[in-house]
Design a protein around this motif. Sequence first.
Motif, mmCIF file in Angstrom:
data_model
loop_
_atom_site.group_PDB
_atom_site.id
_atom_site.type_symbol
_atom_site.label_atom_id
_atom_site.label_comp_id
_atom_site.label_asym_id
_atom_site.label_seq_id
_atom_site.Cartn_x
_atom_site.Cartn_y
_atom_site.Cartn_z
ATOM 1 N N ARG A 1 7.363 45.502 6.610
ATOM 2 C CA ARG A 1 8.862 46.083 7.474
ATOM 3 C C ARG A 1 8.646 46.211 8.750
ATOM 4 O O ARG A 1 7.429 46.640 9.213
ATOM 5 N N HIS B 1 14.293 52.704 10.699
ATOM 6 C CA HIS B 1 15.173 51.548 10.578
ATOM 7 C C HIS B 1 14.792 50.064 10.501
ATOM 8 O O HIS B 1 15.229 49.315 10.891
ATOM 9 N N LYS C 1 13.281 46.800 8.999
ATOM 10 C CA LYS C 1 13.732 45.679 8.226
ATOM 11 C C LYS C 1 12.696 45.256 7.365
ATOM 12 O O LYS C 1 11.607 45.059 7.783
ATOM 13 N N ASP D 1 12.617 37.388 8.429
ATOM 14 C CA ASP D 1 13.568 38.419 8.002
ATOM 15 C C ASP D 1 14.178 38.091 6.569
ATOM 16 O O ASP D 1 14.706 37.166 6.418
ATOM 17 N N SER E 1 16.202 40.511 5.497
ATOM 18 C CA SER E 1 17.364 41.503 5.339
ATOM 19 C C SER E 1 18.674 40.843 4.462
ATOM 20 O O SER E 1 19.364 41.555 3.879
ATOM 21 N N ALA E 2 18.713 39.416 4.563
ATOM 22 C CA ALA E 2 19.823 38.893 3.794
ATOM 23 C C ALA E 2 19.561 38.941 2.212
ATOM 24 O O ALA E 2 20.286 38.397 1.149
ATOM 25 N N VAL F 1 16.817 41.291 0.344
ATOM 26 C CA VAL F 1 16.703 42.443 -0.171
ATOM 27 C C VAL F 1 17.165 43.510 0.898
ATOM 28 O O VAL F 1 16.852 43.330 1.995
ATOM 29 N N PRO F 2 17.378 44.634 0.498
ATOM 30 C CA PRO F 2 17.970 45.512 1.440
ATOM 31 C C PRO F 2 16.700 46.357 1.968
ATOM 32 O O PRO F 2 16.608 46.773 3.277
ATOM 33 N N ASP F 3 15.478 46.357 1.544
ATOM 34 C CA ASP F 3 14.201 47.045 1.764
ATOM 35 C C ASP F 3 13.040 46.698 0.827
ATOM 36 O O ASP F 3 13.386 45.971 -0.117
ATOM 37 N N SER G 1 13.344 46.516 -5.270
ATOM 38 C CA SER G 1 13.148 45.282 -4.543
ATOM 39 C C SER G 1 11.411 45.183 -4.973
ATOM 40 O O SER G 1 11.220 43.669 -4.885
ATOM 41 N N SER H 1 12.279 40.905 -9.127
ATOM 42 C CA SER H 1 12.685 40.774 -7.605
ATOM 43 C C SER H 1 11.499 40.280 -7.081
ATOM 44 O O SER H 1 11.929 39.194 -6.040
ATOM 45 N N ARG I 1 11.041 54.352 1.419
ATOM 46 C CA ARG I 1 11.562 55.524 0.377
ATOM 47 C C ARG I 1 10.583 55.692 -0.765
ATOM 48 O O ARG I 1 10.945 55.974 -1.931
#
Length: 298
Positions: A5, A11, A13, A25, A27-28, A30-32, A37, A42, A69
Motif C-alpha cells: 500500500r 489515503h 493505494k 497500481d 486501484s482498478a 481492488v479497493p485496498d 481483498s 481474491s 482497515r
Amino acid sequence: MKLVRYGEAGHEKPGLVDAQGRIRDLSAVVPDIAGASLSAQSLERLRSLDPSDLPLAPAGQRIGPCVGRVGNFVAIGLNYADHAAETGAPIPAEPIVFNKAPSCIVGPNDDVILPRGSRKTDWEVELAIVIGERASYVGANEALDFVAGYCICNDVSEREFQLERGGTWTKGKGCPTFGPLGPWLVTRDEIPDPHGLDMWLDVNGERMQTGSTKTMIFNVPQIVSYVSHFMILEPGDVITTGTPPGVGMGMKPPRFLKPGDVMSLGIAGLGEQRQRVIAFEERAPDTSHPVRERSASV
C-alpha cells in the motif's frame, strides 16, 4: 505475491510488487489491500494478473502499512524460547495473548514517536500473520487455510507502561506509531515454511537482535487456531507472533530508545523496515483527525 500500500498516510493505494521490484497500481482491480481483498479467491484473481498490464506507481511514494482497515491487532508474548530465557520468564504453557491498538499501525519507514512520559521504549522484530478468511474455532491442522500471508511487525513497547503500571500489557503496546507493518504483505504460497526465517534488528547500525522463527514456542498454525477459540478473526486481522532475544529490556544494563535513534529490521523473504525515533513534541500534527489534548492526570 508481494502486496503493498503506497501514498499519503490515510489515503494509501493498493499495489503489487513486480519481478523488477517496481510497484504496480492495483486501484482498478481492488479497493485496498484489506478485508475481502485478502480472501483466497481474491488473491487467486490477483495472482492471475500480468503485472506488466498494470500502471506503474509514481516514483518516490511513501510505503504505507501493508494491510488496511485492521480490525483485530493481536499479539503473542514470550513466544520465543531464547527470548523467554533472556527475560527470566518460564516457558508459557499456553500462548500469552494481548492486543495492540489498530490505531498504532503505521508504515514500515514512518517515524516512531516516544509517547508522552516515556522512559523505557523498546524494540521487537516480529513475524506477523495476516488473516485471509473468517476464522472461528479452527483446528491447527486447517489453520493455514485461513492465512493470507505474512509481514514484518516492529512490536514497539513501552516497558514501564507495560510492566510497572499495573493491569495488562496493552498499556505499553498500543501507543501511536507502535505498530509498523510491512513493507509488503507476502502471500502464503511464497513462504511455504514460516518457521525457519532469519530475523534481525539494528539500532543506529548496531546489531541488537539476531534470531530465527525456528525458536518459536507456538507455531503459526497453533497460534491461529488458539486465538480463533477466543475471538472471531476476520480477513485483514493481524497477529504478531513474538520476538527473539536482544530487546533493550534484556540488556545489562537495560537500554531503551531515545530521540534520534534509528531502528532497522528485517526478516528473510519479507523485506526490511527503517524507523527514526522522535520525541512526542516533534511529531507532526494530525490535521485529518484533530483532537484536544489535555495534561490532566489520570
